[in-house]
Write a protein that holds these residues in place. Structure first.
Motif, PDB file in Angstrom:
ATOM      1  N   ARG A  28      -7.296  56.898  45.477  1.00  0.00           N
ATOM      2  CA  ARG A  28      -7.735  58.123  44.827  1.00  0.00           C
ATOM      3  C   ARG A  28      -8.993  58.674  45.489  1.00  0.00           C
ATOM      4  NH1 ARG A  28      -8.351  58.044  38.438  1.00  0.00           N
ATOM      5  NH2 ARG A  28     -10.008  56.561  38.961  1.00  0.00           N
ATOM      6  N   LEU A  29      -9.003  59.983  45.672  1.00  0.00           N
ATOM      7  CA  LEU A  29     -10.167  60.657  46.225  1.00  0.00           C
ATOM      8  C   LEU A  29     -11.185  60.914  45.120  1.00  0.00           C
ATOM      9  CD1 LEU A  29      -7.991  61.216  48.459  1.00  0.00           C
ATOM     10  CD2 LEU A  29      -9.148  63.385  48.853  1.00  0.00           C
ATOM     11  N   GLU A  54      -2.416  69.820  49.449  1.00  0.00           N
ATOM     12  CA  GLU A  54      -1.271  69.347  48.679  1.00  0.00           C
ATOM     13  C   GLU A  54       0.020  69.999  49.167  1.00  0.00           C
ATOM     14  OE1 GLU A  54      -0.071  68.721  43.992  1.00  0.00           O
ATOM     15  OE2 GLU A  54      -1.194  70.509  44.562  1.00  0.00           O
ATOM     16  N   GLN A  55      -0.041  71.298  49.476  1.00  0.00           N
ATOM     17  CA  GLN A  55       1.148  72.007  49.961  1.00  0.00           C
ATOM     18  C   GLN A  55       1.637  71.442  51.280  1.00  0.00           C
ATOM     19  OE1 GLN A  55       0.239  76.180  50.083  1.00  0.00           O
ATOM     20  NE2 GLN A  55      -0.056  76.340  47.862  1.00  0.00           N
ATOM     21  N   GLU A  56       0.736  70.869  52.066  1.00  0.00           N
ATOM     22  CA  GLU A  56       1.115  70.282  53.350  1.00  0.00           C
ATOM     23  C   GLU A  56       1.466  68.805  53.219  1.00  0.00           C
ATOM     24  OE1 GLU A  56      -1.739  71.127  56.391  1.00  0.00           O
ATOM     25  OE2 GLU A  56      -2.037  73.184  55.703  1.00  0.00           O
ATOM     26  N   GLY A  57       1.432  68.281  51.993  1.00  0.00           N
ATOM     27  CA  GLY A  57       1.828  66.901  51.768  1.00  0.00           C
ATOM     28  C   GLY A  57       0.780  65.869  52.148  1.00  0.00           C
ATOM     29  N   LEU A  58      -0.473  66.292  52.298  1.00  0.00           N
ATOM     30  CA  LEU A  58      -1.529  65.360  52.694  1.00  0.00           C
ATOM     31  C   LEU A  58      -2.191  64.690  51.505  1.00  0.00           C
ATOM     32  CD1 LEU A  58      -3.173  67.439  55.573  1.00  0.00           C
ATOM     33  CD2 LEU A  58      -1.518  65.577  55.755  1.00  0.00           C
ATOM     34  N   VAL A  59      -2.057  65.299  50.329  1.00  0.00           N
ATOM     35  CA  VAL A  59      -2.563  64.687  49.107  1.00  0.00           C
ATOM     36  C   VAL A  59      -1.541  64.926  47.995  1.00  0.00           C
ATOM     37  CG1 VAL A  59      -4.999  64.989  49.727  1.00  0.00           C
ATOM     38  CG2 VAL A  59      -3.841  66.729  48.331  1.00  0.00           C
ATOM     39  N   ILE A  60      -1.621  64.118  46.965  1.00  0.00           N
ATOM     40  CA  ILE A  60      -0.834  64.313  45.748  1.00  0.00           C
ATOM     41  C   ILE A  60      -1.818  64.463  44.605  1.00  0.00           C
ATOM     42  CG2 ILE A  60       0.754  63.240  44.102  1.00  0.00           C
ATOM     43  CD1 ILE A  60       2.088  61.819  46.382  1.00  0.00           C
ATOM     44  N   ARG A  61      -1.653  65.525  43.823  1.00  0.00           N
ATOM     45  CA  ARG A  61      -2.548  65.771  42.691  1.00  0.00           C
ATOM     46  C   ARG A  61      -1.771  65.531  41.403  1.00  0.00           C
ATOM     47  NH1 ARG A  61      -5.362  71.389  43.430  1.00  0.00           N
ATOM     48  NH2 ARG A  61      -7.064  70.370  42.330  1.00  0.00           N
ATOM     49  N   LYS A  62      -2.254  64.617  40.579  1.00  0.00           N
ATOM     50  CA  LYS A  62      -1.609  64.267  39.320  1.00  0.00           C
ATOM     51  C   LYS A  62      -2.502  64.733  38.182  1.00  0.00           C
ATOM     52  CE  LYS A  62       0.498  60.249  41.537  1.00  0.00           C
ATOM     53  NZ  LYS A  62       0.635  58.766  41.540  1.00  0.00           N
ATOM     54  N   THR A  67      -6.615  63.014  42.379  1.00  0.00           N
ATOM     55  CA  THR A  67      -6.014  63.374  43.658  1.00  0.00           C
ATOM     56  C   THR A  67      -5.927  62.133  44.532  1.00  0.00           C
ATOM     57  OG1 THR A  67      -6.967  65.596  43.523  1.00  0.00           O
ATOM     58  CG2 THR A  67      -6.210  64.861  45.680  1.00  0.00           C
ATOM     59  N   PHE A  68      -4.767  61.920  45.144  1.00  0.00           N
ATOM     60  CA  PHE A  68      -4.525  60.697  45.902  1.00  0.00           C
ATOM     61  C   PHE A  68      -4.123  61.028  47.336  1.00  0.00           C
ATOM     62  CE2 PHE A  68      -3.933  59.807  41.485  1.00  0.00           C
ATOM     63  CZ  PHE A  68      -4.421  58.522  41.292  1.00  0.00           C
ATOM     64  N   ALA A  69      -4.571  60.198  48.268  1.00  0.00           N
ATOM     65  CA  ALA A  69      -4.183  60.353  49.668  1.00  0.00           C
ATOM     66  C   ALA A  69      -2.724  59.927  49.828  1.00  0.00           C
ATOM     67  CB  ALA A  69      -5.076  59.502  50.564  1.00  0.00           C
ATOM     68  N   GLU A 198       6.296  59.376  41.117  1.00  0.00           N
ATOM     69  CA  GLU A 198       6.108  59.554  39.693  1.00  0.00           C
ATOM     70  C   GLU A 198       7.333  60.225  39.063  1.00  0.00           C
ATOM     71  OE1 GLU A 198       3.561  58.602  37.689  1.00  0.00           O
ATOM     72  OE2 GLU A 198       2.764  57.520  39.412  1.00  0.00           O
ATOM     73  N   PRO A 199       7.718  59.828  37.841  1.00  0.00           N
ATOM     74  CA  PRO A 199       8.794  60.544  37.142  1.00  0.00           C
ATOM     75  C   PRO A 199       8.435  62.022  36.989  1.00  0.00           C
ATOM     76  CG  PRO A 199       8.289  58.485  36.028  1.00  0.00           C
ATOM     77  CD  PRO A 199       7.236  58.662  37.081  1.00  0.00           C
ATOM     78  N   GLN A 200       9.411  62.861  37.089  1.00  0.00           N
ATOM     79  CA  GLN A 200       9.255  64.314  36.974  1.00  0.00           C
ATOM     80  C   GLN A 200       8.595  64.947  38.195  1.00  0.00           C
ATOM     81  OE1 GLN A 200      10.691  66.118  34.317  1.00  0.00           O
ATOM     82  NE2 GLN A 200      11.558  64.070  34.088  1.00  0.00           N
TER      83      GLN A 200
END
Length: 246
Positions: A28-29, A54-62, A67-69, A198-200
């Motif tokens: 996590r960042l 996030e749009q480029e797939g470099l991070v995932i925001r939940k 925010t995760f790498a 993650e689900p969904q």
């Protein structure tokens, strides 16, 4: 000498990319507030930069978590005009394919499958699930439904290994073509567990009906494609009609 102006969002992005280089995938960042204080920028600027990453797939925001790498995106390309197995697509793009968690279940086919395959009520068949890996990374979760009898041939999946079309071909059932529908869909719990997401979470969703040479609908398939692994292309042509001269 005129100094070059660099937008704040670009500076924020470059700074966060430096943080990502020192962050392992899945870690996590710092929060938006922490990044804003650390980089001396406003929270909206940080949020905008994170959205672009996030749009480029470099991070995932939940939402509500952080925010995760992520791992660098590895996109494989395939043409929708050629009916290939996912494992073949993986191999054609230079990765080593493998298939895990193969489950074959005998059951009465669900109503939506019977409708798609033009089957009568109370038709028994199979549900086959498996996960296709690319260099050990989960890429696609597949579900195939097929009746216990296709045409005059009884379906025997005792010799099934990983690819459905070759398995049917050994029985004399040759798949000639398929109709495919593509959409973005939320991952089911089953697919999320198989893909390690993650689900969904949003995935590329392919729903397909495969037909034999005799035009018998034989397989109803769905595929949950994990983001950043496989993209599909199709050649499109214009339909230009010259107007006839008066």
């Amino acid at each position: 000498m005129t100094s070059r102006f660099i937008p704040r969002q670009r500076l924020a992005r470059e700074s966060i990319e430096e943080i990502l280089m020192a962050t392992a995938p899945g870690e996590r960042l710092p929060s938006e507030d922490q990044l804003a204080k650390q980089l001396g920028m406003s929270r909206p600027t940080i949020r905008s930069a994170l959205s672009a990453l996030e749009q480029e797939g470099l991070v995932i925001r939940k939402h509500g978590v952080g925010t995760f790498a992520t791992r660098p995106p590895r996109t494989m390309n395939a043409s929708l005009q050629v009916l290939n197995s996912v494992a073949d697509i993986v191999r054609d793009n230079g990765y080593e394919p493998s298939v895990i968690n193969i489950h074959i279940q005998s059951l009465e086919l669900p109503d939506h499958v019977k409708e798609a395959l033009s089957l009568s009520q109370n038709t028994s068949g199979y549900r086959v699930t498996r996960t296709v890996l690319a260099d050990g990374e989960p890429a696609v979760f597949l579900i195939d439904y097929l009746p216990a009898q296709i045409g005059s041939t009884t379906v025997d999946l005792s010799g099934f290994s990983d690819k459905m079309m070759p398995a049917l071909a050994q029985l004399g059932i040759v798949i000639a073509y398929a109709t495919t529908r593509i959409s973005i869909k939320r991952s089911s719990d089953e697919a999320a567990q198989a893909l390690g997401i993650e689900p969904q979470e949003a995935v590329l969703y392919l729903q397909q009906v495969a037909y034999t040479k005799a035009q018998i609908p034989a397989i109803f398939s769905v595929g949950y494609h994990r983001e950043g692994f496989i993209s599909y292309t199709i050649t499109r042509h214009t339909e230009f009609k010259e107007r006839s001269e008066p």
